[in-house]
Design a protein around this motif. Structure first.
Motif, PDB file in Angstrom:
ATOM      1  N   PRO A  43      31.127  39.072  31.686  1.00 13.29           N
ATOM      2  CA  PRO A  43      31.355  40.634  32.657  1.00 13.29           C
ATOM      3  C   PRO A  43      32.603  41.362  32.347  1.00 13.29           C
ATOM      4  N   ASP A  44      33.706  40.692  31.931  1.00 10.02           N
ATOM      5  CA  ASP A  44      34.651  41.451  31.436  1.00 10.02           C
ATOM      6  C   ASP A  44      34.860  42.194  29.883  1.00 10.02           C
ATOM      7  N   ASP A  45      33.970  41.650  29.323  1.00 11.57           N
ATOM      8  CA  ASP A  45      33.700  42.047  27.841  1.00 11.57           C
ATOM      9  C   ASP A  45      33.244  43.587  27.658  1.00 11.57           C
ATOM     10  N   ASP A  46      33.793  44.327  26.662  1.00 11.02           N
ATOM     11  CA  ASP A  46      33.232  45.597  26.255  1.00 11.02           C
ATOM     12  C   ASP A  46      32.090  45.533  25.635  1.00 11.02           C
ATOM     13  N   ALA A  47      30.670  45.770  26.178  1.00 12.99           N
ATOM     14  CA  ALA A  47      29.496  45.646  25.437  1.00 12.99           C
ATOM     15  C   ALA A  47      29.420  46.712  24.292  1.00 12.99           C
ATOM     16  N   SER A  80      27.870  22.234  31.123  1.00 11.97           N
ATOM     17  CA  SER A  80      28.000  20.984  31.592  1.00 11.97           C
ATOM     18  C   SER A  80      26.695  20.241  31.981  1.00 11.97           C
ATOM     19  N   ARG A  81      25.510  21.178  32.298  1.00 11.51           N
ATOM     20  CA  ARG A  81      24.301  20.515  32.489  1.00 11.51           C
ATOM     21  C   ARG A  81      23.349  20.637  31.361  1.00 11.51           C
ATOM     22  N   LEU A  82      23.437  21.858  30.668  1.00  6.71           N
ATOM     23  CA  LEU A  82      22.594  21.869  29.500  1.00  6.71           C
ATOM     24  C   LEU A  82      23.124  21.740  28.368  1.00  6.71           C
ATOM     25  N   GLU A  83      24.315  21.248  27.941  1.00  6.33           N
ATOM     26  CA  GLU A  83      25.058  21.190  26.836  1.00  6.33           C
ATOM     27  C   GLU A  83      24.947  22.025  25.704  1.00  6.33           C
ATOM     28  N   LEU A  84      25.331  23.268  26.421  1.00  2.00           N
ATOM     29  CA  LEU A  84      25.145  24.619  25.532  1.00  2.00           C
ATOM     30  C   LEU A  84      26.894  24.990  25.024  1.00  2.00           C
ATOM     31  N   ASP A  85      26.641  25.642  23.853  1.00  2.00           N
ATOM     32  CA  ASP A  85      27.964  26.253  22.955  1.00  2.00           C
ATOM     33  C   ASP A  85      27.525  27.798  23.427  1.00  2.00           C
ATOM     34  N   ILE A  86      28.406  28.181  24.280  1.00  2.00           N
ATOM     35  CA  ILE A  86      27.914  29.750  24.660  1.00  2.00           C
ATOM     36  C   ILE A  86      29.053  30.629  23.650  1.00  2.00           C
ATOM     37  N   GLN A  87      28.535  31.496  22.935  1.00  2.00           N
ATOM     38  CA  GLN A  87      29.114  32.298  22.054  1.00  2.00           C
ATOM     39  C   GLN A  87      28.934  33.782  22.360  1.00  2.00           C
ATOM     40  N   ALA A  88      29.943  34.516  21.957  1.00  2.00           N
ATOM     41  CA  ALA A  88      30.035  35.955  22.240  1.00  2.00           C
ATOM     42  C   ALA A  88      29.238  36.608  20.851  1.00  2.00           C
ATOM     43  N   PRO A  89      28.294  37.689  20.995  1.00  2.00           N
ATOM     44  CA  PRO A  89      27.850  38.317  20.101  1.00  2.00           C
ATOM     45  C   PRO A  89      28.825  38.857  19.094  1.00  2.00           C
ATOM     46  N   PRO A  90      28.211  38.954  17.874  1.00  2.00           N
ATOM     47  CA  PRO A  90      29.455  39.664  16.744  1.00  2.00           C
ATOM     48  C   PRO A  90      29.947  41.022  17.232  1.00  2.00           C
ATOM     49  N   LEU A  91      31.163  41.191  16.895  1.00  2.00           N
ATOM     50  CA  LEU A  91      31.902  42.637  17.076  1.00  2.00           C
ATOM     51  C   LEU A  91      31.056  43.683  15.954  1.00  2.00           C
ATOM     52  N   ARG A  92      31.285  44.625  16.429  1.00  2.00           N
ATOM     53  CA  ARG A  92      30.514  45.719  15.494  1.00  2.00           C
ATOM     54  C   ARG A  92      31.579  46.298  14.494  1.00  2.00           C
ATOM     55  N   PRO A  93      31.625  46.119  13.186  1.00  2.00           N
ATOM     56  CA  PRO A  93      32.504  46.149  12.412  1.00  2.00           C
ATOM     57  C   PRO A  93      33.388  47.806  12.579  1.00  2.00           C
ATOM     58  N   SER A  94      32.197  48.549  12.636  1.00  2.00           N
ATOM     59  CA  SER A  94      32.665  50.046  12.660  1.00  2.00           C
ATOM     60  C   SER A  94      33.673  50.330  13.991  1.00  2.00           C
ATOM     61  N   ASP A  95      33.325  49.545  15.015  1.00  2.00           N
ATOM     62  CA  ASP A  95      34.165  49.870  16.323  1.00  2.00           C
ATOM     63  C   ASP A  95      35.595  48.798  16.388  1.00  2.00           C
ATOM     64  N   LEU A 124      24.654  44.385  19.713  1.00  2.00           N
ATOM     65  CA  LEU A 124      23.816  43.814  20.679  1.00  2.00           C
ATOM     66  C   LEU A 124      22.168  44.011  20.267  1.00  2.00           C
ATOM     67  N   ARG A 125      22.130  43.970  19.064  1.00  2.00           N
ATOM     68  CA  ARG A 125      20.591  44.415  18.502  1.00  2.00           C
ATOM     69  C   ARG A 125      19.738  43.431  18.892  1.00  2.00           C
ATOM     70  N   GLU A 126      19.924  42.340  19.268  1.00  2.00           N
ATOM     71  CA  GLU A 126      18.927  41.164  19.542  1.00  2.00           C
ATOM     72  C   GLU A 126      19.204  40.747  21.132  1.00  2.00           C
ATOM     73  N   GLY A 127      20.114  41.739  22.064  1.00  2.00           N
ATOM     74  CA  GLY A 127      20.469  41.459  23.325  1.00  2.00           C
ATOM     75  C   GLY A 127      21.222  40.042  23.580  1.00  2.00           C
ATOM     76  N   CYS A 128      21.656  40.018  24.867  1.00  2.00           N
ATOM     77  CA  CYS A 128      22.228  38.786  25.231  1.00  2.00           C
ATOM     78  C   CYS A 128      22.498  38.639  26.730  1.00  2.00           C
ATOM     79  N   PHE A 129      22.717  37.741  27.109  1.00  2.00           N
ATOM     80  CA  PHE A 129      23.155  37.381  28.796  1.00  2.00           C
ATOM     81  C   PHE A 129      24.201  37.651  29.215  1.00  2.00           C
ATOM     82  N   ILE A 130      24.610  38.008  30.511  1.00  2.00           N
ATOM     83  CA  ILE A 130      25.777  38.080  30.976  1.00  2.00           C
ATOM     84  C   ILE A 130      26.238  36.964  31.738  1.00  2.00           C
TER      85      ILE A 130
END
Length: 536
Positions: free
Chosen positions: A368-372, A394-409, A377-383
């Motif tokens: 929530p604190d990230d700058d969207a 812990s329950r679903l054994e997920l590696d949660i990663q941020a979407p890639p940064l926009r190079p121009s920004d 976000l061309r493929e969208g993502c959860f918050i």
């Protein structure tokens, strides 16, 4: 001679009966409460049961004063108090009087009438006037008076050994679910559910009762801002009689009124264990009500922080297998789509976006604190905030990663610093080949704790890594795929001591000693058993 013996025998039998009844009264009166500090809340329970809508108490170290509006006490209860106090004169009515008060749940009257040191002065309005009950050392008097009745009933108990602060705190806390307006030393009870996000009444009107469980009694259900387990308070006449916290399930608070519910718990003589067992039998029905309420809340417009709390409650509720499927389809997660708009999504939708890569389950999500605007976000993502990430990881054994940064920004200075850090890491890796490789200690020089630490760490690291214990006090060092640990380094010594006490410390020890070479997700995956829950 025979007549004298018969008379003597009659007196002895009567005396024994009188002694037995007095002993029983003292025992029962003393066993009702844990101390005089519970008496104020029992006075409130009695007054509420008998119709009082406004109750005011004033506490002193040796005295309780009660004023109640709408209180109508049956004449039989007043006469029972007189009979108990006169037990020394005539024990037979006293026994029946105790049964009368027990059946009515009038614990306060049992304690006051059965405790010799306590004195009572009560003025009670009736339909034709008012009555006054007085109990003292050698006095047990009940009188009816005609004329204008007082507006409210009053009761004054003296001769107490009262911890005033404890009595006030207990009474306020125990009476917070009462429907009556209550004041204790001019202070109102706290709100019944201080962490409530949403409050609803039980049983729900549109929810059919379970056939296999007792019907839900009247009460309230609160969906809370905090907590991690269900908490249930069982009240009798609005005053807490028992409470418990369930071992698992989503965090909600509930109050249930047992008076008029199941016959086994409606009896005032039911114990706290009986009430808790009854409440635990009602947990599935309370879960039904919770899921129904969550379905309503999930479709309401709420602040992002509240929606994240609802999502966390759904994840907590997945521990209850009978309700997991219903919770998994609730749209409580926020997903930012390609256009940047937030869309409600469910746990089933989230699972559909999990990608399997090289044996790992990955999910793209923003904090929530990230700058969207700074991310692609061309493929969208959860918050997902930290609490949701921890629960999903812990329950679903997920590696949660941020979407890639926009190079121009991305600012040039940021890219330069990131590249410099990557270059530094590469230099350190190359430098490890130039440094002399530490010499590992022979197996004969290792103690049991050393061998156990090496074996445990080796199991937690990747198969291609080896752990070697060496002389010296240098910091943990990687070289050619091997992790070298110095026996005299403080961190290694601390890990050896902790793991010798409890092998559960091997996981944090591996994190502390691996120097960032083995990732957190990798270590977690090798340490924790798989708990992937299929939502199909």
């Amino acid at each position: 001679m025979s007549e004298a013996n018969d008379e003597s025998l009659a007196l002895t039998t009567d005396s024994l009966l009188r002694i037995d009844v007095l002993a029983q009264i003292r025992k029962l009166a003393g066993a009702q409460l844990q101390g005089d500090w519970q008496l104020p809340s029992e006075c409130v329970r009695l007054a509420t049961h008998l119709g009082a809508s406004v109750i005011e108490l004033e506490l002193a170290p040796a005295r309780i004063s009660v004023r109640a509006e709408g209180w109508r006490m049956p004449l039989a209860l007043l006469e029972a108090c007189v009979a108990i106090r006169r037990a020394a004169e005539d024990p037979r009515p006293a026994h029946a009087a105790m049964i009368e008060l027990e059946g009515a749940g009038a614990l306060a009257l049992i304690v006051v009438a059965g405790t010799a040191r306590m004195r009572l002065d009560a003025v009670l309005p009736t339909d034709s006037g008012w009555m006054r009950l007085r109990l003292a050392d050698s006095l047990a008097e009940l009188r009816a008076h005609e004329g204008a009745a007082p507006e409210s009933a009053s009761l004054r108990v003296e001769g107490l050994e009262l911890d005033r602060r404890r009595a006030r705190r207990h009474c306020l806390d125990a009476c917070r679910f009462s429907p009556a307006r209550i004041r204790v030393d001019h202070e109102a009870p706290p709100p019944p559910f201080d962490a409530a996000m949403d409050l609803s009444f039980l049983p729900p009107r549109d929810l059919p009762p379970r056939r296999s469980d007792p019907p839900l009694p009247s009460g309230q259900l609160a969906v809370t801002h905090e907590g991690d387990a269900p908490r249930v308070w069982l009240t009798r006449h609005g005053v807490v009689a028992a409470h418990f916290t369930a071992a698992r399930g989503p965090a909600f608070d509930a109050s249930l009124e047992v008076h008029g519910a199941d016959p086994g718990v409606s009896d005032p003589r039911a114990t706290g264990a009986d009430l808790r067992a009854f409440g635990e039998r009602l947990l599935p029905a309370m879960m039904d009500a919770f899921v129904a309420r969550m379905d309503v809340l999930a479709r309401q417009s709420r602040a992002p922080a509240q929606r994240r709390r609802l999502a966390l409650l759904c994840l907590q509720g997945m521990e209850i297998q009978s309700h997991a499927r219903a919770l998994a389809v609730l749209p409580v997660f926020d997903r930012r789509d390609e256009s940047g708009e937030l869309r409600p999504s469910s746990l089933v939708d989230l699972r559909a976006e999990v990608v399997e890569q090289r044996g790992r389950r990955r999910l793209i999500a923003l904090h929530p604190d990230d700058d969207a605007e700074a991310h692609d976000l061309r493929e969208g993502c959860f918050i997902l905030d930290d609490a949701l990430r921890g629960r999903l990881a812990s329950r679903l054994e997920l590696d949660i990663q941020a979407p890639p940064l926009r190079p121009s920004d991305e600012a040039w200075s940021q890219r330069w610093r990131r590249g410099l850090r990557a270059f530094g890491r590469r230099v350190l890796e190359l430098g490890s080949f130039a440094r002399p490789t530490p010499r590992a200690l022979p197996a004969t020089a290792l103690g049991d704790a050393d061998r156990e630490l090496i074996a445990a760490l080796s199991r937690r690291l990747a198969p291609e890594h080896e752990v070697q214990l060496c002389e010296g006090d240098f910091a943990p060092r990687w070289s050619r795929g091997q992790l070298f640990l110095a026996v005299d380094h403080p961190r290694v010594a601390a890990a050896r001591r902790a793991c010798a006490r409890d092998l559960a410390w091997v996981y944090p020890a591996a994190l502390a000693l691996s120097e960032g070479r083995a990732g957190f997700g990798e270590l977690r995956r090798r340490w924790r058993p798989s708990v992937w829950i299929s939502l199909r």
